[in-house]
Design a protein around this motif. Structure first.
Motif, short mmCIF file in Angstrom:
data_model
loop_
_atom_site.label_atom_id
_atom_site.label_comp_id
_atom_site.label_asym_id
_atom_site.label_seq_id
_atom_site.Cartn_x
_atom_site.Cartn_y
_atom_site.Cartn_z
N GLY A 241 53.41 25.79 6.12
CA GLY A 241 53.47 26.40 7.44
C GLY A 241 52.05 26.51 8.00
O GLY A 241 51.08 26.27 7.30
N HIS A 242 51.97 26.91 9.27
CA HIS A 242 50.67 26.84 9.96
C HIS A 242 50.64 27.75 11.17
O HIS A 242 51.69 28.00 11.78
CB HIS A 242 50.44 25.39 10.43
N GLY A 243 49.44 28.21 11.53
CA GLY A 243 49.27 28.90 12.80
C GLY A 243 49.73 27.98 13.91
O GLY A 243 49.64 26.76 13.80
N ALA B 212 55.87 26.07 20.48
CA ALA B 212 56.76 26.75 19.53
C ALA B 212 57.36 25.68 18.63
O ALA B 212 57.75 24.61 19.10
CB ALA B 212 57.86 27.53 20.24
N ASP B 213 57.45 25.98 17.34
CA ASP B 213 57.82 24.97 16.33
C ASP B 213 59.02 25.50 15.55
O ASP B 213 58.94 26.58 14.96
CB ASP B 213 56.59 24.77 15.42
N VAL B 214 60.12 24.74 15.57
CA VAL B 214 61.33 25.25 14.93
C VAL B 214 62.17 24.09 14.40
O VAL B 214 62.22 23.02 15.01
CB VAL B 214 62.15 26.14 15.92
N PHE C 217 64.14 24.67 6.75
CA PHE C 217 64.34 25.49 7.95
C PHE C 217 62.97 26.03 8.35
O PHE C 217 62.15 26.36 7.49
CB PHE C 217 65.32 26.65 7.68
N GLU C 218 62.75 26.13 9.66
CA GLU C 218 61.44 26.56 10.17
C GLU C 218 61.61 27.49 11.36
O GLU C 218 62.44 27.25 12.23
CB GLU C 218 60.63 25.33 10.62
N GLN C 219 60.83 28.57 11.38
CA GLN C 219 60.74 29.41 12.57
C GLN C 219 59.27 29.75 12.84
O GLN C 219 58.43 29.68 11.94
CB GLN C 219 61.54 30.72 12.41
N PHE D 136 52.50 32.27 13.28
CA PHE D 136 52.49 31.10 12.40
C PHE D 136 53.91 30.70 12.05
O PHE D 136 54.85 31.47 12.25
CB PHE D 136 51.68 31.38 11.12
N THR D 137 54.04 29.48 11.56
CA THR D 137 55.37 29.04 11.13
C THR D 137 55.54 29.31 9.64
O THR D 137 54.57 29.37 8.88
CB THR D 137 55.57 27.53 11.34
N ILE D 138 56.79 29.49 9.27
CA ILE D 138 57.19 29.43 7.86
C ILE D 138 58.25 28.34 7.83
O ILE D 138 59.18 28.37 8.65
CB ILE D 138 57.73 30.77 7.35
N GLU D 139 58.10 27.36 6.97
CA GLU D 139 58.97 26.18 7.04
C GLU D 139 59.21 25.56 5.67
O GLU D 139 58.83 24.41 5.43
CB GLU D 139 58.40 25.17 8.02
N PRO D 140 59.79 26.32 4.75
CA PRO D 140 59.95 25.82 3.39
C PRO D 140 60.75 24.52 3.32
O PRO D 140 61.79 24.40 3.96
CB PRO D 140 60.68 26.96 2.67
CO CO Z 1 55.57 23.46 11.70
#
Ligand code: CO
Ligand code: MF3
Ligand code: CO
Length: 311
Positions: A228-230, A165-167, A292-294, A259-263
Motif C-alpha cells: 500500500g502507499h500514500g 483515489a485508489d480502490v 481488495f484495496e481501499q 494511504f491505501t491498504i491493498e493486501p
Molecule cells: Co494502490
C-alpha cells in the motif's frame, strides 16, 4: 492535561529520541514561539500544532498530510471510483475479454471529467488493472477471455480535480469454486483487519502485522513485492504500507495521513513472477491470488475510508 491525547505523547517520545532532549530555554517545540519552560513544560505536556506536525512529517518522512479541502477532493474521486467499480460489476460476464473492462472504465472516467491514473503511468498502456485468477496485480487488459468460475480483480484510480483515489475489488464471474470463495473471503477479512489497526498513535507495522497474522493462520501467503502507499496528491506517495510486518514498528500514524491498504493474498506460496509484458505479476506456483484495496484517512479518533464498501 485533559487535552493531551495518548498519540501525542507517543509522538513526543519519538521526536525526543530523534531531536535530543529539549532544554528549558529552548523554543517550545509546539511552535508557540515561547521558551519551553514558559510554555509546554509549565503545562506539563507538549501539544503539536497541525502546521508543525505537517512540517515534521514532510521533512522527516516525505509524507504530505491532508487538510479538510484535500480530504473532500479525495472523497469525491473515491465516489467516482466506486461508481466505476459498480458499473464494471454489473457488466461482468463469462466470455468477456478483459479489454472490454478497460473500455467501460475509460469511458466512464472521461464522461465524469476525470483522468484514469494508470493510463501511461510509467508506460502502463491501459486505464485500469485487471488481474484474473493466478494474476496478482497490474494485469494489462487485453484478449484474455473470462471463464466461468474466474476471480477478477479490477483496480481503478481516477484523478478528479487533481485528487487521486485508489480502490479495487475481486469479483466472481459465473459460479465460483470453493477454494476461490475461501480465498476471497480471507482476503476481504485481511483488508478489514488491516483497516481496523488504523488510528493515531498506532504504527504502520501494526497494519501489516494484523494482515499477515490472519492470512498465514489461514494457510495463505502475503505478497511482499507490492505494498500500500500514500495517495491523494499523487498516485504513489510516501509512506509504503507493507501487508506484513511487526507490531509496534514503523512510522506513527497521525491525523491527515491518507494511504491505501491493498493486501494481495495467495492460496499457495508468496513468490511471484512478472510476465513478459513487463507488468503482470503472477503467482510463481500458479495458485489463485486475490486483492481488495481501499483509500484510508487517519482521523483524530480512528479512520475513515474515502472509498468505502462493505467488507
Ligand atoms: Co494502490
Ligand atoms: N492501482 C495500483 C495500486 O493499487 C497501481 C497500478 S500502477 C499501473 O497501486 F500502472 F499498473 F496502473
Ligand atoms: Co490500486
Amino acid at each position: 492535561m485533559d487535552t493531551l491525547k495518548e498519540w501525542q505523547r507517543e509522538l513526543w517520545k519519538e521526536f525526543n529520541r530523534f531531536y535530543g532532549k529539549i532544554g528549558r530555554n529552548d523554543p517550545c517545540p509546539c511552535g508557540s514561539g515561547l521558551k519551553y519552560k514558559k510554555c509546554c513544560l509549565k503545562k506539563g505536556y507538549i501539544s503539536i500544532s497541525k502546521e508543525k506536525l505537517k512540517e515534521i512529517y514532510f521533512k522527516r518522512y516525505g509524507i504530505r498530510l491532508k487538510e479538510e479541502k484535500d480530504i473532500e477532493g479525495i472523497k469525491k474521486a473515491g465516489e467516482l471510483a466506486l461508481k466505476i467499480l459498480d458499473t464494471v460489476e454489473s457488466k461482468l460476464r463469462v466470455g468477456m475479454k478483459t479489454e472490454e473492462i478497460d473500455k467501460i472504465v475509460h469511458e466512464l472516467t472521461v464522461k465524469n471529467g476525470a483522468i484514469a491514473a494508470p493510463l501511461n503511468y510509467r508506460g502502463f498502456p491501459k486505464s485500469v488493472c485487471v488481474s484474473v485468477n493466478e494474476e496478482i496485480c497490474h494485469g494489462i487488459p487485453g484478449k484474455r477471455v473470462i471463464q466461468d468460475g474466474d476471480i477478477v480483480n479490477v483496480d481503478v484510480t481516477p484523478i478528479l480535480n487533481g485528487y487521486y483515489a485508489d480502490v479495487s475489488k475481486t469479483f466472481f464471474v459465473g459460479t465460483p469454486t470453493d477454494e476461490a470463495k475461501r480465498l476471497v473471503a480471507i482476503t476481504k477479512e485481511c483488508l478489514k483487519r488491516g483497516i481496523s489497526m488504523v488510528k493515531p498513535g498506532n504504527r504502520i507495522g501494526d497494519i501489516g502485522w494484523a494482515i499477515s497474522k490472519y492470512a498465514e493462520e489461514q494457510g495463505c501467503s502475503v505478497v511482499r513485492e507490492f505494498v500500500g502507499h500514500g495517495v491523494g496528491f499523487d498516485f504513489h506517495e510516501p509512506p509504503q504500507i507493507p501487508h506484513y510486518g511487526r507490531r509496534g514498528e514503523g512510522i506513527i500514524l497521525v491525523p491527515g495521513m491518507v494511504f491505501t491498504i491493498e493486501p494481495m493474498i495467495n492460496l499457495g506460496r508468496k513468490e511471484i513472477r512478472i510476465l513478459d509484458d513487463g507488468w503482470t505479476a503472477v503467482t510463481a506456483d500458479g495458485s489463485l491470488s486475490a486483492q481488495f484495496e481501499q483509500t484510508i484517512l487517519v482521523t483524530e479518533d480512528g479512520h475513515e475510508s474515502l472509498t468505502p464498501y462493505e467488507l
